[in-house]
Design a protein around this motif. Structure first.
Motif: not given
Length: 68
Positions: A44-49
């Motif tokens: 989400q929003d360029g962040v991989l969690t």
């Protein structure tokens, strides 16, 4: 983890692009076992969690000590 970045085409031919594209992969070594069937990932929003829950045998245990 692995993925691929696609080359972005530009309309103007005189522009120079220094962005990387192509396939890539990343790997890490974990010090404790994880539950492979409970691993989740979101982007989400360029962040991989990535969530890696510990396996039950890797969690600390409490041991009752009798003091007589």
């Amino acid at each position: 983890m692995s993925g691929e970045r696609k080359a972005q085409s530009t309309e103007a031919e005189n522009l120079r692009s220094e962005r990387l594209f192509g396939s890539f992969s990343r790997s890490i070594t974990l010090s404790t076992p994880v539950k492979a069937d409970a691993v989740t990932a979101s982007y989400q929003d360029g962040v991989l969690t990535v969530s890696l829950p510990k396996a039950e045998e890797a969690k600390p245990r409490k041991i009752q000590v009798d003091l007589n």
